[in-house]
Design a protein around this motif. Structure first.
Motif, PDB file in Angstrom:
ATOM      1  N   SER A 134       1.340  -1.490   0.089  1.00 33.86           N
ATOM      2  CA  SER A 134       0.445   0.051  -0.009  1.00 33.86           C
ATOM      3  C   SER A 134       0.967   0.735   0.261  1.00 33.86           C
ATOM      4  CB  SER A 134      -1.183   0.361   1.177  1.00 33.86           C
ATOM      5  OG  SER A 134      -1.986  -1.264   1.142  1.00 33.86           O
ATOM      6  N   HIS A 135       1.799   1.304   1.166  1.00 33.28           N
ATOM      7  CA  HIS A 135       3.115   2.257   0.771  1.00 33.28           C
ATOM      8  C   HIS A 135       3.606   2.588  -0.003  1.00 33.28           C
ATOM      9  CE1 HIS A 135       5.426   4.754   2.367  1.00 33.28           C
ATOM     10  NE2 HIS A 135       6.480   4.535   1.757  1.00 33.28           N
ATOM     11  N   ARG A 136       3.898   1.140  -1.589  1.00 27.77           N
ATOM     12  CA  ARG A 136       4.425   1.412  -2.784  1.00 27.77           C
ATOM     13  C   ARG A 136       3.503   2.368  -3.458  1.00 27.77           C
ATOM     14  NH1 ARG A 136       6.540  -4.004  -1.892  1.00 27.77           N
ATOM     15  NH2 ARG A 136       5.186  -4.331  -3.569  1.00 27.77           N
ATOM     16  N   ILE A 137       2.122   1.823  -3.571  1.00 26.79           N
ATOM     17  CA  ILE A 137       1.593   2.558  -4.115  1.00 26.79           C
ATOM     18  C   ILE A 137       0.986   4.222  -4.122  1.00 26.79           C
ATOM     19  CG2 ILE A 137      -1.387   2.140  -5.767  1.00 26.79           C
ATOM     20  CD1 ILE A 137      -1.456  -0.104  -4.550  1.00 26.79           C
ATOM     21  N   ALA A 138       1.304   4.140  -2.636  1.00 27.89           N
ATOM     22  CA  ALA A 138       0.845   5.533  -3.135  1.00 27.89           C
ATOM     23  C   ALA A 138       2.122   6.914  -2.729  1.00 27.89           C
ATOM     24  CB  ALA A 138       0.959   6.183  -0.623  1.00 27.89           C
ATOM     25  N   SER A 139       3.353   5.945  -2.658  1.00 23.99           N
ATOM     26  CA  SER A 139       4.318   6.309  -3.266  1.00 23.99           C
ATOM     27  C   SER A 139       4.317   6.718  -4.895  1.00 23.99           C
ATOM     28  CB  SER A 139       5.920   5.817  -2.812  1.00 23.99           C
ATOM     29  OG  SER A 139       6.340   5.511  -1.693  1.00 23.99           O
ATOM     30  N   LEU A 140       3.433   6.050  -5.673  1.00 21.33           N
ATOM     31  CA  LEU A 140       3.957   5.852  -6.705  1.00 21.33           C
ATOM     32  C   LEU A 140       3.416   6.756  -7.631  1.00 21.33           C
ATOM     33  CD1 LEU A 140       3.899   2.024  -8.145  1.00 21.33           C
ATOM     34  CD2 LEU A 140       5.454   3.413  -8.985  1.00 21.33           C
ATOM     35  N   LEU A 141       2.161   6.919  -6.346  1.00 20.88           N
ATOM     36  CA  LEU A 141       0.969   7.922  -7.044  1.00 20.88           C
ATOM     37  C   LEU A 141       1.741   9.177  -6.672  1.00 20.88           C
ATOM     38  CD1 LEU A 141      -2.117   6.488  -5.800  1.00 20.88           C
ATOM     39  CD2 LEU A 141      -2.156   6.727  -7.684  1.00 20.88           C
ATOM     40  N   ALA A 142       2.322   9.749  -5.796  1.00 19.73           N
ATOM     41  CA  ALA A 142       3.024  10.657  -5.250  1.00 19.73           C
ATOM     42  C   ALA A 142       4.198  11.463  -6.400  1.00 19.73           C
ATOM     43  CB  ALA A 142       3.336  10.728  -3.765  1.00 19.73           C
ATOM     44  N   ALA A 143       5.177  10.837  -6.288  1.00 22.70           N
ATOM     45  CA  ALA A 143       5.681  10.554  -7.822  1.00 22.70           C
ATOM     46  C   ALA A 143       5.381  10.956  -8.816  1.00 22.70           C
ATOM     47  CB  ALA A 143       6.969   9.232  -7.830  1.00 22.70           C
ATOM     48  N   CYS A 144       4.450  10.614  -8.969  1.00 24.31           N
ATOM     49  CA  CYS A 144       3.176  10.786 -10.464  1.00 24.31           C
ATOM     50  C   CYS A 144       2.647  12.034 -10.393  1.00 24.31           C
ATOM     51  CB  CYS A 144       2.437   9.768 -10.748  1.00 24.31           C
ATOM     52  SG  CYS A 144       1.675   9.831 -12.216  1.00 24.31           S
ATOM     53  N   SER A 145       2.985  12.969  -9.954  1.00 25.10           N
ATOM     54  CA  SER A 145       2.470  14.504  -9.112  1.00 25.10           C
ATOM     55  C   SER A 145       3.460  15.055 -10.263  1.00 25.10           C
ATOM     56  CB  SER A 145       2.418  14.728  -7.721  1.00 25.10           C
ATOM     57  OG  SER A 145       2.979  15.206  -7.418  1.00 25.10           O
ATOM     58  N   GLY A 146       4.868  14.698 -10.398  1.00 23.82           N
ATOM     59  CA  GLY A 146       5.673  15.251 -11.175  1.00 23.82           C
ATOM     60  C   GLY A 146       5.880  16.753  -9.905  1.00 23.82           C
ATOM     61  N   ASN A 147       5.125  17.144  -8.978  1.00 23.74           N
ATOM     62  CA  ASN A 147       5.473  18.043  -7.683  1.00 23.74           C
ATOM     63  C   ASN A 147       6.104  17.529  -6.767  1.00 23.74           C
ATOM     64  OD1 ASN A 147       5.256  19.843  -5.507  1.00 23.74           O
ATOM     65  ND2 ASN A 147       3.415  20.852  -6.099  1.00 23.74           N
ATOM     66  N   GLU A 148       8.063  17.822  -6.663  1.00 25.32           N
ATOM     67  CA  GLU A 148       8.356  17.562  -6.175  1.00 25.32           C
ATOM     68  C   GLU A 148       8.205  17.593  -4.458  1.00 25.32           C
ATOM     69  OE1 GLU A 148      12.860  18.519  -6.839  1.00 25.32           O
ATOM     70  OE2 GLU A 148      12.284  17.002  -8.543  1.00 25.32           O
ATOM     71  N   ARG A 149       7.913  19.448  -4.285  1.00 23.59           N
ATOM     72  CA  ARG A 149       7.728  19.072  -3.047  1.00 23.59           C
ATOM     73  C   ARG A 149       6.166  18.195  -2.364  1.00 23.59           C
ATOM     74  NH1 ARG A 149       9.176  23.967  -0.187  1.00 23.59           N
ATOM     75  NH2 ARG A 149      10.966  24.031  -1.358  1.00 23.59           N
TER      76      ARG A 149
END
Length: 234
Positions: A138-153
């Protein structure tokens, strides 16, 4: 114990961040209980590093309210709090929901990676003793979604919130029934993304976070009642 990076997940940028992640996993898995001291020298020996990166890792976890560093007493795991559950899950829910709503149509490669992880969740949900593994996926999926946002901050903020909620998310996924429900919701989110329906995907993940929060609160309340009852026993 070596520090490795799982393929498909953003590589942690520094050694202290990697160590912080591993310490947090140990805390979430119950190797450290609330109030326990985390000894720098033991962690440094475990990871075969100097105490400097371990000290920095503990500062990261202190910033995220996972540990408290006391003068001359070292780092101790913080207590779980019902008030904190409501506060941080609300912030995470709103940020993740807003982020997903801004998603356009995702690439086939991204959707395939999410589909692989969701399939793993569904497999783990059928096992009675896979709570730790389910939480990690679940944590990996959440990390993938966040990284896909393109917003580093935003990615950094969500990573911090994920660390803050990790122990509570474990409580929120404590039962097989909850894990099955969670897997179904992740599947609904994936299907919405595949259909290009960002609003429906966001609603699914908001529902997921709300359900995890509610179950974590219920578990903490049950523990408090049990502790009180045990304390009243002669």
């Amino acid at each position: 114990m070596t520090l490795q990076t799982r393929a498909g997940v953003r590589q942690l940028q520094t050694l202290p961040e990697q160590i912080a992640e591993r310490i947090l996993t140990s805390i979430a898995q119950g190797e450290y209980a609330p109030g326990d001291r985390i000894r720098e020298e033991s962690v440094a020996e475990c990871f075969e590093v100097s105490r400097g990166p371990v000290r920095e890792a503990l500062r990261i976890l202190e910033k995220d309210s996972v540990v408290c560093i006391l003068p001359n007493r070292g780092a101790h795991v913080t207590q779980l709090s019902i008030k904190e559950v409501g506060d941080i899950f609300e912030i995470r829910r709103d940020l993740v929901g807003a982020m997903v709503r801004r998603f356009g149509r995702r690439s086939d490669d991204f959707l395939a990676r999410i589909a692989t992880e969701v399939g793993e969740l569904e497999r783990l949900a059928r096992a009675d003793d896979a709570g730790h593994a389910f939480l990690a996926v679940s944590h990996r999926i959440a990390s993938l979604l966040a990284a896909c946002s393109g917003n580093e901050r935003l990615t950094q903020i969500l990573a911090s919130l994920a660390r803050q909620t990790r122990r509570y998310a474990k409580l929120g996924l404590a039962t097989a029934a909850r894990r099955k429900e969670s897997a179904r919701t992740w599947r609904a989110m994936l299907e919405a993304l595949e259909a290009g329906d960002a609003d429906r995907a966001a609603a699914a993940i908001e529902s997921l976070i709300d359900a995890s929060r509610d179950e974590a609160i219920r578990q903490l309340q049950t523990q408090a009642i049990h502790s009180t009852t045990q304390g009243d026993t002669p």
